[in-house]
Design an enzyme around this catalytic site. Sequence first.
Site, mmCIF file in Angstrom:
data_model
loop_
_atom_site.group_PDB
_atom_site.id
_atom_site.type_symbol
_atom_site.label_atom_id
_atom_site.label_comp_id
_atom_site.label_asym_id
_atom_site.label_seq_id
_atom_site.Cartn_x
_atom_site.Cartn_y
_atom_site.Cartn_z
ATOM 1 N N HIS A 28 0.855 -1.178 0.000
ATOM 2 C CA HIS A 28 0.000 0.000 0.000
ATOM 3 C C HIS A 28 0.894 1.233 0.000
ATOM 4 C CE1 HIS A 28 -2.904 3.024 1.430
ATOM 5 N NE2 HIS A 28 -3.816 2.238 0.903
ATOM 6 N N GLU A 81 -7.496 -5.056 -0.064
ATOM 7 C CA GLU A 81 -8.088 -5.885 -1.109
ATOM 8 C C GLU A 81 -8.139 -7.370 -0.738
ATOM 9 O OE1 GLU A 81 -6.193 -5.490 -4.887
ATOM 10 O OE2 GLU A 81 -6.868 -3.431 -5.177
#
Lengths: 386, 386
Positions: free
Chosen positions: A272, A325
């Site tokens: 991320h 996700e």
Amino acid sequence: MPTTEQNAPIDVPRGLKGVIVTDTSIGDVRGLQGFYHYREYSAVELAESRGFEDVWHLMFHGALPDAAERAAFTARTAALRHLPADVADALPAIARASALSGPLAGLRTALSLTGASAGFRPLYDLTPDRRRADALAACAVVPTLLTALHRLAQGLEPVEPRHDLPYAANYLYMLTGEEPEPVRARAVERYLISTVDHGFNASTFTARVIASTGADLAACLVGAIGALSGPLHGGAPSRALDTLDAIGTPDRIDGWLREHIGAGERIMGFGHPVYRTEDPRSRMLKGIAQSFGGDLVDFAVRVEERAEALLAELKPGRELHINVEFFAGVVMELCGLPREMFTPTFAAARVVGWSANILEQAEDSKIIRPSARYVGPPPPVPVPAA
Amino acid sequence: MPTTEQNAPIDVPRGLKGVIVTDTSIGDVRGLQGFYHYREYSAVELAESRGFEDVWHLMFHGALPDAAERAAFTARTAALRHLPADVADALPAIARASALSGPLAGLRTALSLTGASAGFRPLYDLTPDRRRADALAACAVVPTLLTALHRLAQGLEPVEPRHDLPYAANYLYMLTGEEPEPVRARAVERYLISTVDHGFNASTFTARVIASTGADLAACLVGAIGALSGPLHGGAPSRALDTLDAIGTPDRIDGWLREHIGAGERIMGFGHPVYRTEDPRSRMLKGIAQSFGGDLVDFAVRVEERAEALLAELKPGRELHINVEFFAGVVMELCGLPREMFTPTFAAARVVGWSANILEQAEDSKIIRPSARYVGPPPPVPVPAA
């Protein structure tokens, strides 16, 4: 008034990275601490202890509702779920035309139409209360539009919204035509709450740039949906699940991961741009997944463990941990959401965060209008005869 | 990779004024010199000596076309004017639903639908040639969508595009169903050329932010249309004409202007955030208006003279000159465009500038993602029990 030429241009990092474009009291992300918040509350704590309507109220009004406020807000937003007749009439054509481009393009069109049909006026011309009314209407109708477009694309009739179900349960109900099991409705609700807002991302910024021109609520949201549909932004919770499918079986985990990490590929569901720690959303979603249990969850947990270990071994110092996700995809799969609806489901939550940002931006009368530096051949060159 | 917390945040002026967010070789505005350019050419000179297709080619390919390129480009774009059947089928519903919100909201919806129907893929996934093909298709269809929506709103059947007419003449033809007089088609063409691009305005920036996520061409353009619809951005060439109507007769000019300037009101059609001199677009449009002649033009010229004099007297040092809206409105009125189509006509030109910016942005793989500063109550406050 100064002009571009009178003021020295201000150079900033490419992509505006780290450039403070506004003050906000909506929320923030603390990437180093693995923490993000809506107003003064931890977003994950809100997801664990509150309903979607409470958080929606918090984002729009700046405070959690008391019991009476909750009842009024829930009733008000539930009543806004129905589509105007002219929008409902146009949805089959929108679903047909969007078959190639998918549900976010369908939502983009349908929400644009809904805003026009509702007669949304420019934010600039409205009182704060009237702006909020438009924003409530836009958010309330997103699940109805998404599920109707999805069902039409499947050759099914849309399901009318129910007023007696909360936002998340009604979303699942309209998708399937069946009242969802409470545990699944609550899992999706927690996912939705955790996805309402997340710092100053590109779609939120898009919504605020459009809002700064004084345009109407739908104009802002349609731009945000467009930005969310970009591969560099919206991502795809389904991709992490596709990775699980590609690995296939537990015995292939290490081989598959070593091969793909070794080839320098990005492993979907890991890494991320802001979090150096585990993404706090992942931890919560993993907990939800584990409360369901089953082969898919066991497999996902095993892949996570091995990927963490192998990424640390093969990409030392990169701090690549699972992102939102990874278990979001697992949770949505367990709750019966089809994969093509994963990103649209994200949008059904994020529309509340975008709207809160639009309402905040509308309080500022200054248009967002940066500059560019012309680097082409110097003008004026005389125009040659045609 | 650094995080927001590791890097010191960068403070910039509110609204990003003067902040250089990108390099561009598309064009620029030199407000102090009263000059703006597309690529290396004066925009006004292009409007005086070239056709719309030439300028479109210049914006998309970086160079003016030669005769063979012009013929090929004109034929290619003319063939793209037809609507897909599923879009044409949906237009009556879009026109009906947009009755309250106007033609830009209709265009926003219809262009979103057209992009979905054409199967536009994310810019991120496409070659430059394929991106340009999508952009050509989107631009070519805008006049068809605008005129069809306008006619449907009037209870008329849309008029099919003609391949043998240039962009501007075909636009007027589709609007009225009659082939326009060449002098009117040329006047509108010059207006359109002068409006293709104008520095780094809010709609252009919106298009580029969305493009930076890798989203599809329609996603970017729909956001730009939304930004253009904002009262602080798109303005309204019809407002200046409304001012002429409000003044009414030549004998009332001074009284009306003194009253409204004295009351501190903004006089529509005067003043621009960038130009200190006369807006170069105004000068050209005034010339076009004067070539038509007639009472409206004489009246407008007289209002301009008196407003310039009275603004200089009552607002000394403010350098308030006529802007592009003033004579643009007069020219469009003389060419038979209805007032509600003035801003949409602007959009029919600007879509080419947006698209050129989107194509340029798509060459840069960096997402535009600034930051905000959280200024609300400090978190985490424990979430109270519901």
